[in-house]
Scaffold this motif. Structure first.
Motif, PDB file in Angstrom:
ATOM      1  N   GLY A 197       0.806  -1.208   0.000  1.00 15.86           N
ATOM      2  CA  GLY A 197       0.000   0.000   0.000  1.00 15.86           C
ATOM      3  C   GLY A 197       0.840   1.260   0.000  1.00 15.86           C
ATOM      4  O   GLY A 197       0.514   2.243  -0.682  1.00 15.86           O
ATOM      5  N   GLN A 198       1.934   1.262   0.769  1.00 14.02           N
ATOM      6  CA  GLN A 198       2.816   2.432   0.777  1.00 14.02           C
ATOM      7  C   GLN A 198       3.394   2.702  -0.606  1.00 14.02           C
ATOM      8  O   GLN A 198       3.422   3.852  -1.071  1.00 14.02           O
ATOM      9  CB  GLN A 198       3.951   2.231   1.775  1.00 14.02           C
ATOM     10  N   ALA A 199       3.865   1.647  -1.269  1.00 11.37           N
ATOM     11  CA  ALA A 199       4.449   1.831  -2.599  1.00 11.37           C
ATOM     12  C   ALA A 199       3.410   2.340  -3.589  1.00 11.37           C
ATOM     13  O   ALA A 199       3.684   3.243  -4.399  1.00 11.37           O
ATOM     14  CB  ALA A 199       5.043   0.510  -3.084  1.00 11.37           C
ATOM     15  N   LEU A 200       2.218   1.777  -3.539  1.00 10.87           N
ATOM     16  CA  LEU A 200       1.167   2.186  -4.474  1.00 10.87           C
ATOM     17  C   LEU A 200       0.735   3.629  -4.203  1.00 10.87           C
ATOM     18  O   LEU A 200       0.534   4.416  -5.144  1.00 10.87           O
ATOM     19  CB  LEU A 200      -0.013   1.229  -4.349  1.00 10.87           C
ATOM     20  N   ALA A 201       0.607   3.990  -2.937  1.00 13.07           N
ATOM     21  CA  ALA A 201       0.261   5.372  -2.593  1.00 13.07           C
ATOM     22  C   ALA A 201       1.339   6.337  -3.066  1.00 13.07           C
ATOM     23  O   ALA A 201       1.043   7.423  -3.593  1.00 13.07           O
ATOM     24  CB  ALA A 201       0.052   5.496  -1.085  1.00 13.07           C
ATOM     25  N   ARG A 202       2.604   5.961  -2.877  1.00 14.79           N
ATOM     26  CA  ARG A 202       3.712   6.803  -3.329  1.00 14.79           C
ATOM     27  C   ARG A 202       3.660   6.993  -4.848  1.00 14.79           C
ATOM     28  O   ARG A 202       3.864   8.094  -5.368  1.00 14.79           O
ATOM     29  CB  ARG A 202       5.036   6.159  -2.919  1.00 14.79           C
ATOM     30  N   TYR A 203       3.398   5.902  -5.550  1.00 10.02           N
ATOM     31  CA  TYR A 203       3.328   5.977  -7.015  1.00 10.02           C
ATOM     32  C   TYR A 203       2.195   6.907  -7.453  1.00 10.02           C
ATOM     33  O   TYR A 203       2.371   7.736  -8.356  1.00 10.02           O
ATOM     34  CB  TYR A 203       3.118   4.579  -7.605  1.00 10.02           C
ATOM     35  N   LEU A 224      -5.201   4.140   3.100  1.00 11.43           N
ATOM     36  CA  LEU A 224      -4.021   4.884   2.646  1.00 11.43           C
ATOM     37  C   LEU A 224      -4.035   5.155   1.145  1.00 11.43           C
ATOM     38  O   LEU A 224      -3.853   6.291   0.698  1.00 11.43           O
ATOM     39  CB  LEU A 224      -2.753   4.111   3.030  1.00 11.43           C
ATOM     40  N   VAL A 225      -4.243   4.115   0.352  1.00 12.37           N
ATOM     41  CA  VAL A 225      -4.145   4.270  -1.108  1.00 12.37           C
ATOM     42  C   VAL A 225      -5.294   5.130  -1.633  1.00 12.37           C
ATOM     43  O   VAL A 225      -5.103   5.989  -2.502  1.00 12.37           O
ATOM     44  CB  VAL A 225      -4.120   2.895  -1.791  1.00 12.37           C
ATOM     45  N   ILE A 266      -1.268  -2.420  -9.019  1.00  9.56           N
ATOM     46  CA  ILE A 266      -1.096  -3.349  -7.905  1.00  9.56           C
ATOM     47  C   ILE A 266       0.225  -3.039  -7.203  1.00  9.56           C
ATOM     48  O   ILE A 266       1.273  -2.930  -7.856  1.00  9.56           O
ATOM     49  CB  ILE A 266      -1.083  -4.804  -8.415  1.00  9.56           C
ATOM     50  N   GLY A 267       0.185  -2.921  -5.879  1.00  7.73           N
ATOM     51  CA  GLY A 267       1.408  -2.773  -5.095  1.00  7.73           C
ATOM     52  C   GLY A 267       1.706  -4.071  -4.370  1.00  7.73           C
ATOM     53  O   GLY A 267       0.823  -4.635  -3.710  1.00  7.73           O
ATOM     54  N   ASP A 268       2.942  -4.561  -4.486  1.00  4.84           N
ATOM     55  CA  ASP A 268       3.255  -5.873  -3.888  1.00  4.84           C
ATOM     56  C   ASP A 268       4.719  -5.940  -3.461  1.00  4.84           C
ATOM     57  O   ASP A 268       5.615  -5.581  -4.228  1.00  4.84           O
ATOM     58  CB  ASP A 268       2.975  -6.993  -4.892  1.00  4.84           C
TER      59      ASP A 268
END
Length: 221
Positions: free
Chosen positions: A64-70, A92-93, A178-180
């Motif tokens: 979720g952090q990576a996807l939100a950052r993106y 978050l996202v 998708i964040g993974d």
């Protein structure tokens, strides 16, 4: 023992969490647990059940952090669009999508605690227009332009069901992201990687303090 329903989940969340910014997404503040075991135990005590799954809503998971950052770094991904944040957890996202200019954001989760956490976190970030969906949306169309899904490949049966749905949405013209963080059941051969991140996480939850995490899209054609 008969399971109980918490009369005031908002109060439980405020009491058992702190207002913290996820390391990779400092623009957003969430009600998050500072330790995993105490809030897990408190949830079981409050509900009168044992063996419950982790309180996913109480943590900012790597995917979720990576996807939100993106999303925040590439606002054109969601700007002016109808967005679904699937298996939203803390929200978050979805909050990131709203901050990035989405026209409408729905956060879907089947956990009643998550429903309260999403609403509290949305208000905390002045994203009050986020809609909370409380039913299982897998298999539905929904009319979304974009579907965002963070950290959903940790169980085989769940991953198979969800990815079949996401691929069908993608084939129908919905943008799927998708964040993974390297979960076992991510179908990498059917996905295209678009970004990599090093995400700080808790060793209580993960096998490393920094998780190599990627953002993916379903392959086209």
């Amino acid at each position: 023992m008969t399971p109980r329903v918490i009369a005031d989940p908002d109060s439980f969340i405020r009491t058992e969490t702190a207002r913290l910014a996820p390391p990779l997404v400092p623009e957003i503040t969430l009600h998050l647990a500072t330790e995993s075991l105490p809030i897990w135990q408190r949830t079981e005590e409050e509900l009168g059940e044992i063996g419950l799954p982790p309180p996913f809503w109480a943590f900012a998971w790597a995917g979720g952090q990576a996807l939100a950052r993106y999303i925040l770094d590439h606002p054109e991904t969601v700007r002016g669009k109808r967005v679904l944040d699937f298996a939203s957890g803390s929200g978050l996202v979805g909050i990131a999508a709203m901050k990035a200019g989405a026209a409408h954001v729905a956060c879907a989760d089947i956990d009643p605690f998550a429903h309260a956490a999403i609403a509290l976190n949305a208000a905390l970030n002045e994203a009050d227009t986020v809609t909370v969906l409380t039913t299982d949306v897998v298999g539905t169309a929904g009319g979304w332009d974009v579907v965002l899904a963070g950290d959903i490949a940790y169980e085989r049966d769940l991953a198979e069901r969800v990815f079949a749905w996401l691929e069908a949405l993608s084939a129908g013209g919905t943008d799927v992201w998708i964040g993974d963080p390297g979960r076992s059941y991510l179908p990498r051969d059917r996905l295209e990687k678009v970004a990599d991140y090093a995400v700080p996480v808790s060793r209580e939850l993960e096998d490393a303090e920094i998780k190599a995490t990627s953002v993916w899209r379903p392959r086209q054609g």
